[in-house]
Each structure stands twice: as structure tokens, then as C-alpha cells.
Design a protein around this motif. Structure first.
Motif, short mmCIF file in Angstrom:
data_model
loop_
_atom_site.label_atom_id
_atom_site.label_comp_id
_atom_site.label_asym_id
_atom_site.label_seq_id
_atom_site.Cartn_x
_atom_site.Cartn_y
_atom_site.Cartn_z
N MET A 88 1.04 -1.10 -0.04
CA MET A 88 0.14 -0.14 0.65
C MET A 88 1.04 1.35 -0.30
O MET A 88 1.82 1.30 0.78
CB MET A 88 -0.61 -0.37 1.10
N ARG A 89 0.51 2.17 -0.88
CA ARG A 89 1.65 3.37 -0.76
C ARG A 89 0.52 4.20 -0.19
O ARG A 89 -0.53 4.21 -0.09
CB ARG A 89 1.21 3.59 -2.09
N VAL A 90 0.19 5.61 0.97
CA VAL A 90 0.15 5.92 1.89
C VAL A 90 1.13 7.15 1.95
O VAL A 90 1.81 7.89 2.15
CB VAL A 90 0.79 5.36 3.53
N ALA A 91 0.14 8.41 1.51
CA ALA A 91 0.77 9.58 1.61
C ALA A 91 0.46 10.41 3.28
O ALA A 91 -0.98 10.45 3.31
CB ALA A 91 0.00 10.37 0.64
N LEU A 92 0.97 10.58 4.28
CA LEU A 92 0.82 11.33 5.08
C LEU A 92 0.92 13.06 5.13
O LEU A 92 2.38 13.61 4.96
CB LEU A 92 1.79 10.73 6.59
N LEU A 93 -0.01 14.18 6.00
CA LEU A 93 -0.24 14.90 5.59
C LEU A 93 -0.61 15.74 7.13
O LEU A 93 -0.96 15.58 7.63
CB LEU A 93 -1.02 16.15 4.91
N ALA A 94 1.04 16.11 7.56
CA ALA A 94 1.07 16.52 9.10
C ALA A 94 0.87 18.48 9.29
O ALA A 94 1.96 19.25 8.62
CB ALA A 94 1.95 15.91 9.51
N GLU A 95 -0.05 18.86 10.31
CA GLU A 95 0.05 20.09 10.30
C GLU A 95 1.13 20.55 11.21
O GLU A 95 1.56 21.75 11.28
CB GLU A 95 -1.13 20.34 11.23
N SER A 96 1.86 19.85 11.71
CA SER A 96 3.27 19.46 12.92
C SER A 96 4.46 18.63 12.31
O SER A 96 3.29 16.97 12.68
CB SER A 96 2.28 19.56 14.00
N PHE A 97 5.65 18.62 12.39
CA PHE A 97 6.14 17.54 12.51
C PHE A 97 7.48 17.67 13.17
O PHE A 97 7.85 19.22 13.51
CB PHE A 97 6.12 17.21 11.16
N LEU A 98 8.47 17.20 12.82
CA LEU A 98 9.47 17.35 13.20
C LEU A 98 10.49 18.67 12.63
O LEU A 98 9.74 19.44 11.61
CB LEU A 98 11.09 16.09 13.05
N PRO A 99 11.36 18.99 13.44
CA PRO A 99 11.35 19.33 14.67
C PRO A 99 11.53 19.11 16.46
O PRO A 99 11.87 18.92 16.96
CB PRO A 99 13.45 20.01 14.96
N HIS A 100 9.73 19.54 15.96
CA HIS A 100 9.18 19.99 16.80
C HIS A 100 8.30 18.29 17.22
O HIS A 100 7.50 17.89 16.50
CB HIS A 100 7.78 21.13 16.46
N MET A 101 8.58 18.27 18.73
CA MET A 101 8.34 16.68 18.65
C MET A 101 6.91 17.01 20.21
O MET A 101 6.90 17.62 20.70
CB MET A 101 9.43 16.21 19.92
N ASN A 102 5.52 16.68 19.66
CA ASN A 102 4.79 16.46 20.19
C ASN A 102 4.62 15.38 20.09
O ASN A 102 4.47 14.64 19.17
CB ASN A 102 3.76 18.10 19.99
N HIS A 120 -2.85 9.97 4.98
CA HIS A 120 -3.04 10.05 5.79
C HIS A 120 -3.58 11.70 6.14
O HIS A 120 -2.37 11.60 6.00
CB HIS A 120 -2.37 9.58 6.87
N LEU A 121 -4.51 12.25 6.75
CA LEU A 121 -4.08 13.52 7.52
C LEU A 121 -3.86 14.00 9.07
O LEU A 121 -4.77 13.53 9.79
CB LEU A 121 -5.68 14.18 7.35
N ALA A 122 -3.06 13.95 9.38
CA ALA A 122 -2.20 13.85 10.79
C ALA A 122 -2.94 14.60 10.62
O ALA A 122 -2.78 16.56 11.27
CB ALA A 122 -0.99 13.41 11.06
N SER A 123 -4.14 15.17 12.14
CA SER A 123 -4.77 16.36 13.18
C SER A 123 -4.75 17.60 12.04
O SER A 123 -4.48 18.68 12.16
CB SER A 123 -3.41 16.80 13.90
N PRO A 124 -5.73 17.16 10.89
CA PRO A 124 -5.94 18.45 10.36
C PRO A 124 -5.90 19.68 11.08
O PRO A 124 -7.94 19.58 11.08
CB PRO A 124 -6.59 17.66 9.00
N PHE A 125 -5.76 19.89 9.79
CA PHE A 125 -6.37 21.75 10.28
C PHE A 125 -6.33 22.94 8.72
O PHE A 125 -7.02 23.27 8.17
CB PHE A 125 -5.80 22.76 11.13
N VAL A 126 -5.36 23.70 8.57
CA VAL A 126 -5.20 24.04 7.28
C VAL A 126 -4.50 23.67 6.38
O VAL A 126 -5.48 23.43 6.15
CB VAL A 126 -3.84 25.46 8.21
#
Length: 667
Positions: A1-15, A91-97
């Protein structure tokens, strides 16, 4: 499976969002899937991405919180990047903007989208003193998740919130915990001595230092004698918090093994934030064998089992927070017992298991997407909160010959709004109907109905159930709790346990019990109230099952929660609803052919005037029903003040042979 992941927040900010995404990437790599990450560019990334390709997008810092970046990539650009990758799912990680543009881009390339809800943005607006923006932000969150192919929510509270926003394609997906990293044997005497004296109890918070975390509430904890407060984490509020908490130790951000060592070295973990959709640090504390004191709102509701591995306190009640921490700080044996239970409770929550579950959700989203394109109907959801179904009667078990049936409860069991074939101002109700079914299926039965409108769990347990035993009941029905659960701060599990204790007592003296869970209209958007009803039902069903009681989980019975079953006041059953509940209960009790009789009754007595009557306009409903209720509440009154049970003593209902004799019919 091919998965695209879009993240509002990512490295280097760790949360929490970044941590979860890294765990997902690791699982995808181990399972042989290909991944692409699209995230804001905010600095050098020296963390491995588990074989995923990454494209970092231009971003700007969020005002007042520069660690968080806002990405303004347009849907057209994202669609081009996604089309080149050709994902099976987005995959939309914590989507907003970025997530809003991502869901549009996924639509443009014909790919299903899975939106993973992780951040309660409207609540953050309140904490950042922008309360006027909260409704607008809530509308945006709802619009985004309604547009996604599938939304995954991490907790029952988050599920209820999204349902309140009108999101329908929902599934529950929690979070895993690394039990190899977070474990009790990482406890370090050296680490403890760096932050507290040997005779002090070390109470700690781990997380971001920002307004939405409400870390300032820990002033109440810092004032407890013999307690040393340690604050682990960084963020924009650190300077202000150091001033508010001058005696606390601040370590700054810790991660990896350093965080695991710190977590295991605590005696008690505290988390005051009320805006958590999950709260991973609570789960890491439990894995470390550390008891938790957390606010009874949001994600912690699903993680902390009060009086077993920690305590949940009423949101905003700092006196109770203090009392709960003091309770654990002053009792070494209790801390150890809670700590053992904490570790045992997270044993099965591995990231591997949660990763496999996520892959299943991806496949479900693909099925939904294919169904939408071809017009083929696809089941939208699995149960978002795991529930026990209503127990079916044992067909091979003969029905006991009950002699005395007593019903206890509130307005539902009193029969409010069931006016079918009754004089003005009088009501029948499901319990009266059930009593007639029991009588006619045997040689009659003695019956009492002790229910009174507005009564609560305490009334049922302390007044009605003892009266039922005084009346010599050998069958009792219990439907109670609705008036408790609609109150702010209701402790659903504690209420269910109180009813469960009473059921244990009834079973202990040989009385048969039918427990009916309180329930709400399926179509109503009731947010946290629905969560409270779900949690109450789940605990009560488990307690009743353990006591050997019979159970009708009415809240999971679609025929009872449907729109046509409810009266114009929107909170009580109409006559059809009472009939349906009576037959469902009769079915559980083993009344012969109860299900068939229910169908026949619906045909012969449809109460079309009630079923087909349109609901009251909101304005009229407010005047006729909501405002009088609110007025009584403000005056400290209830609709049941001064009322007594309609059948406080046993009355005999004729049986089938009695009726034949009365009519002169020979058997």
C-alpha cells in the motif's frame, strides 16, 4: 500500500502528533508499505523517517507559539505532489490548515482520505483568550471531517465532540504505548535525588508548557506538605509558570530514555489539562507503573480507572485535585497497588497492535471510497465505543414463575408521555405494559411501580429498592441514571457502580433483576452527555453481568432510540416507544413470542398521531418544555417534588386463566 501522510506539525518539533506519526511510519516500514510525508519546514530534521520520503513545505510560525508552524500550501500544489506519488490512501494527521487543503487535494486525485483527529482547536482558542473564534473554528473542524472519507477519533469524548459537529463516518482509533521504553524498572534513585529530598513525594507533570495545558492549576499541588512538584517539558508558558510555581523543579524538554527514566521516577503523575483528545503522557505514566491524577474530561476518561490506577477529579475543582494527590502522597501502599494496576492495564496497548488496526481503517476508507464512486452501499462505521450488546434470552431456560414484580426508576418507568387509552393527566408506561404481559403469559402476578419522575440513582438505591424488598419482590426492573448523567461533571462509572452494588444486594437475597440502561434519541447531538450515557451503560452492563442479572442494553437497541419513539418534549418516550421497550424487556425475560407480539401490536396500535406528528419548532419547544425545566433547576426544584409512586403497594393483575374464568370461557 502507498500511504501519503500530511501533518500540521512535525519534526524537529516533538509533540503528540509528531510522536504518533513516527510510530505509524515505523509500522508502515515493518509491514512493507511505502510512505510519503508532507509537513511544514521548520528546521533541520536529524530523526530517521523509517524509509519514508519527505517533502517539507514553506511555513510560518504561529503568533505567540513559534514552535508550531502553519503551512499555506495550496490544494493545486498538493494535488500535483500527491498525483506523482499515486497514494492508495491519504492520511491527514491532526488536520486543520494543511489538512483542509489536503482533503481537497485527495478528492482531486480520486484518493480516499483518513482524517486523524488529535487537536481540539476550538478549546485552544478559548485558552488563548480568543473565545469569539471558537464557534468559527468548530465549524471549520466539522466541515473538514465531514468531507474526509473517514475520521478516526482517539477517545470516546472526541467521538462525542465530532458527532456534535455532524461528523458521521467515524471510527475509534486510540494510541499505543511503548511498554519496553516506559516501564517501572527505569525508576532512578539518582534522578529523584536531583529533584527532591529523600522524604519527599515526587509529583510530576509531563507535557507542553502552554495555556491549553492548564499547568498553573498545579499551584494547588505544590502547596501540599511533603510534596515536591517537578515540571517536565518546554513551551511558551515556561517563564510565567516558573514565576507561579517558584518551588517546583523545571527540567525542560526530555525525550526518549531520559523521559522514560524521569517518568518512572515519579511517585504520582498529574495532568490538569481539559482539552486533551487522548493524552499520551497519561498512558506513558501508567506504563511506568505510576498512579495518575487527571481531570475527568476528554481523553483521560478512557485511560484512568478511578480507585484502581489513579483518580479523576471534577474539571476545575482544585480542592478535589489537592485531595486526590494528598490521598496518594500519604499512602505508600496505595501508590504501590495503584502502580501495579496501572502497568497491568496498558499491557495490551502496543503500537504494533494499533498499527495493524490503522491498516484496517485504511482498507475501510478505500471500501467507502469505492462505494461512493460506484454507488454501492458500504457500512459506514464499526462501533466507535466498544459496547456489550443486549443479552438475548436463553431459549432453553424455562421462565421462572414470578409472583411479585416491582419496577423502580424515574419518569420513564413512571410512564410519562404514554397517554394511550388513559384519562387526561394519567400515564401507562413500559413497566405497566410489561406487568400485563407477564400476567397474561402466566397465572397472574403481583405488581408495584415505585418510579417517580426526576428521581436519581440515590433515590432508587436508598428508597425504592429497599421498598421493593419490603414488598417481597422476586423480580425487580431497574432503569435509573438519566437525571444524574445530564448534570455537569457526572461521574458515570461511579454512578453505575452504585447501581451495580444495589443489584449485587438484590441478587444476594435471591431476587431476579432486569437491568435496563438509560438511553437517548439516536438523532440528537448531545456531545459529552452522550459520552456519559455510553460510559454508564458500559460499566452497568458489566456489573449486572457479573451479578447474574438479566440485561437490556436499551442504548444499543436501534428500535428504541429511533426518532419515531420520542415524545414532543424530546426526552421521554411516546406510547410507541413505551410499547417497544415493554416488548424488548419481555423478550429478555422469556415471555413466549414477545418479539412476534411486538410486531403485531405495532400493526394494530400504531399511534399514528404520535409517530407522524412533526416535531415542535425549536422556539415552541423552548417555551413549552426547555424553559420550565431550566426554571425549576434554577429554583432547586424538580418535576417530581411532592409526588409519590402511582403503585406503592402490590396490586394483583389477572392471568390468562383468571381472564377465561371472568369471561366464562372453558379451557
Amino acid at each position: 500500500m502507498r500511504v501519503a501522510l500530511l501533518a500540521e506539525s512535525f519534526l524537529p518539533h516533538m509533540n503528540g502528533v509528531t510522536h504518533s506519526l513516527l510510530q505509524v511510519l515505523g509500522h508502515l516500514e515493518r509491514q512493507g508499505h511505502e510512505a510519503l510525508v508532507l509537513a511544514p519546514r521548520s528546521g533541520p530534521v536529524d530523526h530517521g523517517l523509517h524509509g519514508a520520503r519527505a517533502e517539507f513545505l514553506r511555513s510560518v510560525p504561529m503568533p505567540g507559539y513559534p514552535e508550531v508552524r502553519v503551512t499555506f500550501a495550496g490544494a493545486r500544489r498538493l494535488a500535483g505532489t500527491l498525483a506523482d506519488f499515486d497514494p492508495d490512501v491519504v492520511h491527514l494527521a491532526s488536520p486543520f490548515v494543511l489538512g483542509w487543503q489536503g482533503v481537497i487535494a485527495a478528492e482531486r486525485i480520486g484518493a480516499p482520505s483518513v482524517a486523524v483527529y488529535q487537536t481540539d482547536v476550538p478549546a485552544y482558542a478559548e485558552r488563548y483568550r480568543l473565545p469569539g473564534a471558537a464557534p468559527m473554528l468548530a465549524n471549520h473542524v466539522g466541515r473538514l471531517h465531514r468531507r474526509a472519507t473517514l475520521t478516526l477519533a482517539p477517545s470516546s469524548a472526541a467521538v462525542a465532540q465530532l458527532e456534535g459537529y455532524g461528523v458521521e463516518r467515524l471510527r475509534r482509533w486510540a494510541r499505543g504505548v511503548d511498554t519496553d521504553r516506559f516501564r517501572p524498572d527505569r525508576r532512578s534513585l539518582e534522578w529523584r535525588r536531583r529533584h527532591a529530598a529523600d522524604d519527599e513525594v515526587l509529583v510530576g507533570y509531563v507535557g507542553r508548557l502552554a495555556p491549553e495545558k492548564q499547568v498553573e492549576d498545579l499551584r494547588a499541588v505544590a502547596a501540599i506538605d511533603g510534596v515536591r512538584l517537578v515540571v517536565i517539558g518546554g513551551g511558551p508558558a515556561r517563564t510565567a509558570l516558573e514565576t507561579m510555581l517558584p518551588d517546583a523543579a523545571f527540567t525542560g524538554f526530555l525525550g526518549g530514555d531520559a523521559l522514560a527514566e524521569a517518568m518512572a521516577s515519579l511517585d504520582v503523575f498529574v495532568h490538569p489539562g481539559e482539552s486533551e483528545t487522548f493524552c499520551q503522557t497519561v498512558q506513558e505514566a501508567l506504563a511506568s507503573g505510576v498512579p495518575v491524577v487527571a481531570t475527568g474530561r476528554g481523553g483521560p476518561l478512557d485511560l484512568v480507572s478511578s480507585s484502581r490506577d489513579g483518580w479523576l477529579y471534577r474539571p476545575g475543582d482544585l480542592d478535589e485535585l489537592t485531595a486526590r494527590v494528598r490521598d496518594l502522597a500519604g499512602d505508600d501502599a496505595k501508590r504501590r497497588a495503584f502502580g501495579r494496576a496501572a502497568r497491568e492495564g496498558v499491557a495490551g496497548r502496543s503500537w504494533s497492535a494499533l498499527g495493524d488496526e490503522l491498516l484496517g481503517h485504511y482498507e475501510h476508507a478505500r471500501d467507502l471510497h469505492r462505494g461512493a464512486r460506484t454507488g454501492t452501499p458500504v457500512g459506514v462505521t464499526a462501533p466507535v465505543v466498544e459496547r456489550m450488546p443486549r443479552r438475548e434470552p436463553d431459549a432453553g431456560r424455562p421462565r421462572p414463575a414470578w409472583q411479585r414484580f416491582v419496577a423502580v426508576g424515574d419518569s420513564v418507568t413512571e410512564g410519562l408521555c404514554d397517554s394511550s387509552r388513559m384519562a387526561a393527566g394519567e400515564y401507562r408506561g413500559w413497566a405497566d405494559r410489561l406487568a400485563m404481559l407477564l400476567a397474561q403469559s402466566a397465572d397472574g402476578i403481583g405488581y408495584a411501580n415505585l418510579a417517580v419522575r426526576s428521581r436519581r440513582v440515590a433515590d432508587a438505591v436508598d428508597v425504592q429498592l429497599p421498598r421493593a424488598l419490603d414488598l417481597g419482590a422476586d423480580l425487580v426492573t431497574v432503569l435509573i441514571g438519566g437525571n444524574d448523567l445530564v448534570r455537569v461533571g457526572a461521574r458515570a462509572e461511579a454512578l453505575a457502580d452504585r447501581v451495580g452494588d444495589a443489584v449485587d444486594g438484590l441478587r444476594g437475597v435471591g431476587c431476579d433483576v432486569l437491568v435496563v440502561t438509560p438511553f437517548l434519541p439516536a438523532h440528537a447531538r448531545l456531545g459529552s452527555v452522550r459520552v456519559a450515557f455510553e460510559r454508564f451503560a458500559e460499566r452497568l452492563v458489566a456489573r449486572a453481568d457479573g451479578a447474574g442479572a438479566m440485561v437490556l442494553d436499551a442504548s444499543a437497541h436501534g428500535g428504541l432510540t429511533a426518532r419515531g419513539m420520542w415524545a414532543e418534549d424530546r426526552v421521554h418516550l411516546n406510547s410507541s416507544g413505551h410499547r417497544a421497550l415493554a416488548y424488548a424487556a419481555a423478550d429478555v425475560l422469556g415471555v413466549p413470542d414477545a418479539a412476534a407480539l411486538a410486531g403485531l401490536d405495532a400493526v394494530l396500535h400504531g399511534d399514528a398521531d404520535e409517530l407522524d406528528a412533526p416535531p415542535l419548532p425549536d422556539a415552541e419547544w423552548l417555551v413549552r418544555h426547555a424553559m420550565p425545566w431550566a426554571g425549576r433547576r434554577l429554583l432547586g426544584r424538580t418535576a417530581g417534588d411532592g409526588r409519590v409512586a402511582k403503585h406503592d403497594a402490590i396490586v394483583h393483575l389477572r392471568g390468562r386463566d383468571d381472564e377465561r374464568e371472568r369471561r366464562g370461557i372453558r379451557a
